[in-house]
Structures are given as C-alpha cells and as structure tokens.
Design an enzyme around this catalytic site. Structure first.
Site: not given
Ligand code: BG6
Length: 475
Positions: A141, A171, A175, A209, A233, A329
C-alpha cells in the site's frame, strides 16, 4: 498459521535495499525460515538498483535481523537462511534478464517493496522478461493515490496477472488482534445478539501513533493520513467490526462480507471530516519538531498528519449507529483500539440515589500495544450506600498466552506463499476504499493544527459522540 512449509518456489524482493525490506520483510522471512515455514526448495532473491553482491545482501540482512527480528538473531538459523539469499541488479533500463537467470524454480512470489510510482514499470518489466507465468505478486500500500490511479493499477496488473495471483497487502490484517476480532465475534455466541443497532450506540476506531513521519517526509507529503491509514488500515478494521457473519472462513466468503460493509458506507460530507497537522510539542517529555520542520516537508505544507471522520453504514444492522474513526501521528501515545459503546439502560433505577449518570457498557479491543479485550460494566461499590462504579473485565494476550505473537508480515508472507487470499485485499475493496475518501481528497477541508503530544485537534471533538473520544488515559 498452518505448520506445513509452502510449495517450492523462489521468493523475490524488489526494493531489497529499502526500509520495508530491512524492518519487516527480511526479519519476517528469517523467522519463517527458523520455524521451518519457508518452502523447502527455492532461493530468496533481493533485487534493487544498487551495486551489491550476494555477500553484501547477507551482511545487510544480518544487521536488519539483529535489529528488527522479534526473536533476535540465532547464528545457526541465520547461516541456514543466509545460504538462500542472492542479489540481482536489474539492467540499466530496468530489464530483468539477470533475475530470470537467478531463478531456481518454475514458481515464484515477488514482493514489490518499491515506491508506488515504480509498480507499473516493474510489472511491465516482468511481462517483458517473460516472467509473468509462474509468478504471484504482493503489492504494498498505498495501492494508487486515488480511485482513478487505483483502477489504472488494477488494470495494469490484470493485463499481466490473473486476480488469484495478486496479493494486495494491508499488514493490519496480519495482526493477531485484528484476526481475533473475527474469532471474538464469530467464535462466541454472546456477542452476535448484541452486535447491532438495537444494542450498540456507537463505535469508535482509533489508530494513534506517537512517532512522527521520521525520514519519510517526502513520501508522506504525497500521501497524508487519509491515504496512508484511513483508506486501508482504518477501513479494514471497520469492515472487520461491522461485517455480517461470513458463511465460511475462506477468502471468498470473508471478502464478500467486507465489501458489503464498505459499499454501505454513506457518502461523506465535508463537515464530517477533520484534517489536522502536528506542530512542535513534547512526546514523553522530549521536545519534537512540527511536521513542517521535518526533513523533506515543505514549510507551507497542508498535508494532514491526522484525520477524523464520522461515518454511517446504511444497513439493517447498523442504521443510525455512528462510526467515528481517527488516526494521527505524534499523538500522545501509540494506541490502536476499537471501542464498541452499548446503549444506556432504558430506565435509570438508581437515579434517585444521587447517581447522576451511569456509564454505558463498553467493549474495547486493544489492537496494540498492550493487546487485549476489555468489557466495562457498572457494579455496586461495597458499602451501606448504593454507590456505583465502572469496573472492567480484562483479557490480556500477554497474561493468557505467554508467547510473543508472530509479526503480521510473517503470517501474511506465509499465506501468500501458500496462495491463501483470506487476509489480502480484493480489487473491489481497494477501489471502494478510494471511492469513500474521494470527496475528501477532491476538496480537502483546510488542516487545523495540534501540538505534538496531544490527542489531536480540538476541532475533532465535535465529531466524537458526546464530544469526547475514548483515550487510553480513560477520558
Ligand atoms: C504503515 C504506514 O502502513 O503503517 C505508516 O505507512 C505507519 O505510516 C504504520 O506508521 C503503522 O503500522 P503499525 O503496525 O506500527 O501500527
């Protein structure tokens, strides 16, 4: 994860010199190798436009695995893994003759860990090198940057590969806690009866985040939170929470249910969206710069690092139930969770006792960190007076399973090697995701600002039900 090795095949990583390969893909492949979950036969071939040798790739892999593997690095396991690593450099025009010569098996899985702008040229090069037959591809993505480009990318892929050999990765679906949403909902009887508009007042989904954009400023300038997190996501979490029970746990059944949810999302109005951008602030007591001061970011940037949306799902199950979604973020802490808030009791029996309000029951799925599930309810506080207090029943992965779950990428790479699409995104899902955010992308509301280390812009509170979000601090 099934405990059998996938069929024999080579694994090819385009963009092996990049960040994703170092942080996620090489450590994930190493852990699969250590657990006997890679194909018995086949090499792992890294490709990138850099002058590396096989040994340099192995040294790079060693340092990436030592740094990022959840299990650390075991010498014997690494030696076995490294023996399979090969490096190839595409020709100056992007030609792939070198890759064709390096392949050892008739079948291969190719991971496109390259910038989105390079997807179509790699697909064309695979076609030109006569490598399409026997190849499956994983595409990272963001899949396109709007509806039109996603359709064009799907068309470019389909010109070379059938849908069953295309794996669009998100991804979050790898999880454990996200897969567990399905098990929680469909492996238990108690929830399905209350999982609808009759009992649920609203649902809140957060992906927060504390990290900033780090060294990805230039990429993020073109992307922003809506393309980076909301379209994929957050919408996948929404689909998992809101879908109807599938008729089976297989790719077709599951994805048919997810797309029904996405199709039922009502068109978004501008006043149901807040875009935010972080300014300088403090995280964990440390000063951090604002987004516009980050390397690679323009000093007048209007890219959003935060987005909040209020959605409706027009279905019998969810009619009139608000779904509020947010991501950002440089928020106060890393915290991804789904909060399902149930209706208030129909009659306040205890209201004459000085108890002004009783908290609604809440089910919280803590996606990360501190993975678990929490059900809150009201109890009588011990004592002669009738006083109530909100208490919770808490399930924690760490306490119950006492094991570190596999990384999302391990699970997803293994599934793709086994040609299992269940946890990958289908063409119609990705296009519908873009369709939903299209009105915001076309005329984005101006971003409002929030200090790093806060929970986002105050303006977003107006979108939350009762004007407040459920932050982990308990507010
Ligand atoms: C990624 C984004 O898909 O997911 C990032 O491009 C983000 O910006 C990340 O930090 C977050 O993944 P996780 O698994 O740490 O929640």
């Amino acid at each position: 994860m099934s405990l059998t090795p996938p069929p024999d095949q080579d694994i090819v990583i385009f963009g092996v010199s990049g960040d994703l390969a170092a942080r996620k893909l090489l450590p994930a492949l190493y852990n699969l190798s250590a657990e006997g979950l890679l194909p018995r036969q086949g090499d792992i071939i890294g490709a990138a436009p850099v002058a590396w040798s096989d040994d340099q790739l192995r040294e790079g892999a060693r340092s990436a695995i030592s740094q990022f593997s959840r299990t650390g690095l075991d010498e014997a396991a690494f030696t076995a893994f490294a023996a399979r690593l090969r490096f190839v450099r595409p020709g100056d025009e992007g030609g792939l003759a070198s890759l064709r010569e390096a392949l050892t098996r008739p079948r291969r899985l190719i991971y496109l860990a390259v910038p989105p702008s390079a997807f179509t040229s790699v697909i064309d090069a695979l076609h030109a090198a006569d490598l399409a037959a026997g190849t499956s591809v994983i595409i990272e993505k963001p899949f396109g940057h709007d509806l039109e480009s996603a359709r064009a990318l799907n068309a470019a892929l389909h010109a070379v590969f059938p849908e069953e050999r295309i794996f669009r990765i998100d991804h979050y679906l790898g999880k454990e806690t996200v897969q567990n949403i399905m098990v929680l909902r469909f492996g238990n009887t108690v929830l399905e009866r209350v999982w609808n508009r009759d009992c649920v007042a609203h649902v809140e989904i957060t992906v927060a985040e504390s990290l900033g954009v780090e060294h990805r400023g230039a990429f993020y300038e073109e992307t922003g939170a809506i393309r980076d997190i909301v379209q994929n996501h957050l919408f996948q979490l929404l689909a998992m929470v809101a879908m109807d029970p599938p008729v089976g746990f297989d790719a077709l059944s599951l994805r048919n249910e997810k797309i029904k949810v996405l199709r039922a999302v009502r068109p978004i109005r501008p006043d149901q969206v807040v875009r935010g951008q972080y300014t300088a602030g403090e995280i964990d007591g440390q000063p951090v710069p604002g987004y516009r001061e980050e390397p690679g970011v323009s000093s007048g940037s209007t890219t959003e690092t935060y987005a909040a949306l209020r959605l409706r799902i027009d279905s019998w199950r969810w009619a009139r139930v608000p779904f509020t979604l947010r991501t950002g973020k440089r928020l106060r802490q890393r915290d991804s969770r789904v909060v399902v808030v149930f209706h208030d009791v129909p009659l306040h029996l205890f209201s004459g006792t000085g108890i002004e309000s009783i908290d609604h029951n809440r089910l919280e799925v803590r996606v990360q960190p501190d993975e678990g599930i929490d059900l809150t309810f009201v109890a009588k506080r011990p004592g002669p007076d009738l006083e109530t207090q909100t208490v919770s029943m808490d399930f924690s992965y760490g306490d119950s399973f006492k094991t570190s779950p596999p990384e999302a990428y391990e699970r997803l790479l293994h599934d793709a090697l086994c040609a299992d699409h269940t946890l990958f995104i289908r063409e119609d899902e990705v296009e519908r995701g873009w369709e939903i955010v299209e009105p915001i992308l076309r005329s984005p509301p101006a971003p409002v600002f929030y200090p790093a280390g806060s929970w986002g812009p105050a303006e977003a509170d107006a979108l939350a039900v009762h004007g407040r979000w459920h932050d982990p601090s308990g507010t």
